[in-house]
Design a protein around this motif. Structure first.
Motif, short mmCIF file in Angstrom:
data_model
loop_
_atom_site.label_atom_id
_atom_site.label_comp_id
_atom_site.label_asym_id
_atom_site.label_seq_id
_atom_site.Cartn_x
_atom_site.Cartn_y
_atom_site.Cartn_z
N PHE A 123 -66.03 32.44 -7.73
CA PHE A 123 -64.84 32.75 -8.51
C PHE A 123 -63.87 31.56 -8.52
O PHE A 123 -62.67 31.73 -8.62
CB PHE A 123 -64.15 34.00 -7.96
N GLU A 124 -64.44 30.36 -8.41
CA GLU A 124 -63.61 29.16 -8.40
C GLU A 124 -63.03 28.88 -9.78
O GLU A 124 -61.87 28.49 -9.91
CB GLU A 124 -64.45 27.96 -7.93
N ARG A 125 -63.82 29.08 -10.83
CA ARG A 125 -63.35 28.79 -12.19
C ARG A 125 -62.52 29.95 -12.74
O ARG A 125 -61.45 29.75 -13.30
CB ARG A 125 -64.54 28.52 -13.11
N LEU A 126 -63.03 31.15 -12.60
CA LEU A 126 -62.30 32.35 -13.04
C LEU A 126 -61.87 33.11 -11.80
O LEU A 126 -62.71 33.52 -11.00
CB LEU A 126 -63.17 33.23 -13.93
N ASP A 127 -60.59 33.31 -11.65
CA ASP A 127 -60.07 33.98 -10.45
C ASP A 127 -60.57 35.42 -10.41
O ASP A 127 -60.74 36.07 -11.44
CB ASP A 127 -58.54 33.95 -10.47
N ARG A 128 -60.80 35.90 -9.20
CA ARG A 128 -61.33 37.25 -9.02
C ARG A 128 -60.41 38.30 -9.65
O ARG A 128 -60.88 39.31 -10.18
CB ARG A 128 -61.50 37.53 -7.52
N SER A 129 -59.12 38.06 -9.61
CA SER A 129 -58.18 39.04 -10.15
C SER A 129 -58.36 39.27 -11.65
O SER A 129 -58.00 40.32 -12.17
CB SER A 129 -56.74 38.61 -9.86
N SER A 130 -58.93 38.28 -12.34
CA SER A 130 -59.16 38.43 -13.78
C SER A 130 -60.48 39.13 -14.09
O SER A 130 -60.79 39.38 -15.25
CB SER A 130 -59.14 37.06 -14.46
N LEU A 131 -61.27 39.43 -13.05
CA LEU A 131 -62.57 40.07 -13.24
C LEU A 131 -62.68 41.31 -12.36
O LEU A 131 -63.64 41.49 -11.62
CB LEU A 131 -63.70 39.09 -12.90
N GLN A 132 -61.67 42.15 -12.44
CA GLN A 132 -61.60 43.33 -11.58
C GLN A 132 -62.30 44.55 -12.18
O GLN A 132 -62.63 45.50 -11.46
CB GLN A 132 -60.13 43.70 -11.29
N ALA A 133 -62.50 44.54 -13.49
CA ALA A 133 -62.95 45.76 -14.17
C ALA A 133 -64.27 46.28 -13.62
O ALA A 133 -64.40 47.48 -13.32
CB ALA A 133 -63.06 45.51 -15.67
N ASP A 134 -65.25 45.40 -13.47
CA ASP A 134 -66.58 45.86 -13.03
C ASP A 134 -66.54 46.40 -11.61
O ASP A 134 -67.13 47.45 -11.32
CB ASP A 134 -67.58 44.71 -13.14
N ALA A 135 -65.85 45.69 -10.72
CA ALA A 135 -65.75 46.16 -9.34
C ALA A 135 -64.96 47.46 -9.26
O ALA A 135 -65.31 48.37 -8.49
CB ALA A 135 -65.09 45.09 -8.47
N SER A 136 -63.92 47.57 -10.06
CA SER A 136 -63.11 48.80 -10.04
C SER A 136 -63.91 50.00 -10.51
O SER A 136 -63.83 51.09 -9.92
CB SER A 136 -61.87 48.62 -10.93
N LEU A 137 -64.71 49.81 -11.57
CA LEU A 137 -65.54 50.91 -12.06
C LEU A 137 -66.58 51.31 -11.02
O LEU A 137 -66.85 52.50 -10.81
CB LEU A 137 -66.22 50.50 -13.37
N LEU A 162 -72.24 25.58 -16.11
CA LEU A 162 -73.30 26.58 -16.18
C LEU A 162 -72.73 27.94 -15.79
O LEU A 162 -71.53 28.15 -15.85
CB LEU A 162 -74.45 26.17 -15.27
N GLY A 163 -73.57 28.83 -15.43
CA GLY A 163 -73.11 30.16 -15.03
C GLY A 163 -74.23 30.97 -14.45
O GLY A 163 -75.37 30.50 -14.32
N MET A 164 -73.94 32.21 -14.10
CA MET A 164 -74.95 33.08 -13.51
C MET A 164 -74.63 34.53 -13.82
O MET A 164 -73.49 34.88 -14.12
CB MET A 164 -75.01 32.87 -12.00
N GLU A 165 -75.67 35.35 -13.75
CA GLU A 165 -75.52 36.78 -13.89
C GLU A 165 -75.33 37.39 -12.49
O GLU A 165 -76.12 37.11 -11.59
CB GLU A 165 -76.74 37.41 -14.56
N VAL A 166 -74.30 38.18 -12.34
CA VAL A 166 -74.00 38.79 -11.04
C VAL A 166 -73.78 40.29 -11.22
O VAL A 166 -73.60 40.78 -12.33
CB VAL A 166 -72.76 38.14 -10.39
N SER A 167 -73.77 40.98 -10.09
CA SER A 167 -73.49 42.40 -10.08
C SER A 167 -72.76 42.74 -8.79
O SER A 167 -73.03 42.12 -7.74
CB SER A 167 -74.79 43.22 -10.18
N ASP A 168 -71.84 43.69 -8.86
CA ASP A 168 -71.07 44.10 -7.69
C ASP A 168 -71.59 45.42 -7.14
O ASP A 168 -71.96 46.32 -7.89
CB ASP A 168 -69.58 44.28 -8.04
N MET A 169 -71.62 45.52 -5.82
CA MET A 169 -71.91 46.79 -5.15
C MET A 169 -70.66 47.20 -4.39
O MET A 169 -70.08 46.40 -3.67
CB MET A 169 -73.08 46.64 -4.18
#
Length: 214
Positions: A123-137, A162-169
């Protein structure tokens, strides 16, 4: 005087036609055998791939269950944030497929986090706070079912372009039947394949994860 034998000439013509028909039948039969052999080999390859895919799924499920138990053990008793970070860093060192581990309170506010030491923070490029939706759901679902829940996969751009596909548990942490917080694990989907699938299964084949729509 030239003698003609109509019957003999007709028989020779019919015999030639029979030989030609026999040749056509033999060639057709050989072609059919080659086609059937190809179909049989193709079905064997397809069956082997399906067996490998089923075994790979079993490996991934077993690995995720082991990781879940490790995360549960990490939060089995009260620890200070400093002690938690030390143990969480050790857990990530043992499980390369985990990119990040977070400890959150019941309102999903961050209490602590540890990034994998094997790569730059995801989450160095995009801060975690801007990607809360998936984890919150995922945490909402985890709270509803009183158990672990996984988010849908999402693309995470990296600083190298580059980038990667991730998933939250998300795993709810409970005390006396009451949710006191959450543990959020961020997985790399590619690393799930490379780290959790046994090496014999991954040799000689390409493995990938796909959405339900392909």
């Amino acid at each position: 005087m030239v003698l003609k034998f109509p019957r003999l000439a007709g028989w020779a013509s019919r015999r030639g036609s029979l030989w030609l028909l026999l040749l056509v039948l033999v060639v057709s039969l050989l072609g059919l055998l080659v086609w059937l052999a190809g179909r049989y080999e193709s079905s064997l390859v397809q069956s082997r791939l399906e067996d490998h895919a089923a075994l790979a799924v079993t490996d991934i499920r077993s690995g995720l269950n082991r990781n879940l138990q490790a995360v549960q053990a990490l939060h089995a008793r009260q620890r200070s944030a400093e002690a938690w970070q030390v143990l969480a860093a050790q857990l990530l060192h043992e499980h390369r497929e985990i990119l990040r581990l977070e400890w959150r309170n019941e309102s999903l506010a961050m209490l602590g986090f540890v990034d994998s030491s094997f790569r730059k923070p995801v989450f160095e490029r995009l801060d975690r706070s801007s990607l809360q939706a998936d984890a919150s759901l995922a945490c909402s679902e985890a709270s509803r079912i009183s158990g672990p829940a996984y988010s849908t996969s999402y693309f995470l751009p990296q600083a190298d372009g580059l980038g990667m596909e991730v998933s939250d548990m998300c795993l709810p942490l409970t005390e006396a039947g009451r949710v006191t917080g959450y543990a959020v694990v961020t997985y790399s989907l590619q690393s799930l394949l490379s780290e959790l699938v046994s090496k014999p299964l991954s040799q000689g084949v390409g493995l990938s994860l796909t959405e339900a729509d392909g």
